[in-house]
Design a protein around this motif. Structure first.
Motif, PDB file in Angstrom:
ATOM      1  N   LEU A  69       0.830  -1.209   0.000  1.00 11.57           N
ATOM      2  CA  LEU A  69       0.000   0.000   0.000  1.00 11.57           C
ATOM      3  C   LEU A  69       0.865   1.261   0.000  1.00 11.57           C
ATOM      4  O   LEU A  69       0.573   2.215  -0.727  1.00 11.57           O
ATOM      5  N   GLY A  72       2.199   2.016  -3.339  1.00  9.15           N
ATOM      6  CA  GLY A  72       1.205   2.312  -4.361  1.00  9.15           C
ATOM      7  C   GLY A  72       0.879   1.153  -5.284  1.00  9.15           C
ATOM      8  O   GLY A  72       0.453   1.375  -6.421  1.00  9.15           O
ATOM      9  N   THR A  77      -3.987  -1.745  -3.570  1.00  8.79           N
ATOM     10  CA  THR A  77      -4.735  -0.533  -3.233  1.00  8.79           C
ATOM     11  C   THR A  77      -6.191  -0.658  -3.649  1.00  8.79           C
ATOM     12  O   THR A  77      -7.099  -0.296  -2.890  1.00  8.79           O
ATOM     13  N   TRP A  80      -7.861  -3.111  -1.246  1.00 10.90           N
ATOM     14  CA  TRP A  80      -8.003  -2.503   0.077  1.00 10.90           C
ATOM     15  C   TRP A  80      -9.152  -1.492   0.075  1.00 10.90           C
ATOM     16  O   TRP A  80      -9.974  -1.468   0.990  1.00 10.90           O
ATOM     17  N   ASN A  81      -9.222  -0.673  -0.960  1.00 13.26           N
ATOM     18  CA  ASN A  81     -10.309   0.302  -1.052  1.00 13.26           C
ATOM     19  C   ASN A  81     -11.671  -0.378  -1.142  1.00 13.26           C
ATOM     20  O   ASN A  81     -12.667   0.154  -0.661  1.00 13.26           O
TER      21      ASN A  81
END
Length: 93
Positions: A69, A72, A77, A80-81
């Protein structure tokens, strides 16, 4: 939360709790551990007991995801979002 997590990630509960070693499965398993740690502040030993692992394995997995994370990593990411809004106890049967 695990059932909601698997719905969002298209992985099975058996894979989350199991020992499959492929990268996708391992990364999703580690994301699940991070989610429990961040959302519910479970201790590493508690996560280890819940998931049949050692505390060292839990720490390693969570740190790996946190590194992805921070760097990047697009897939990490995105996943996770997708899952970070889940709440513990949000199961719908």
């Amino acid at each position: 939360m695990i059932h909601e997590f698997v719905k969002l990630t298209s992985i099975s509960v058996d894979d989350i709790l199991g020992n499959k070693k492929d990268k996708r499965t391992s990364d999703l398993r580690h994301l699940y551990w991070k989610l429990l740690r961040d959302k519910e502040n479970f201790s590493y030993p508690a996560l280890a007991r819940m998931n049949g692992r050692t505390s060292a394995s839990i720490i390693h997995g969570i740190r790996k995801i946190e590194g992805y994370l921070q760097n990047g990593d697009k897939w990490t990411t995105e996943m996770w979002n997708r899952v970070k809004a889940l709440e513990y106890g949000s199961e719908t049967n």
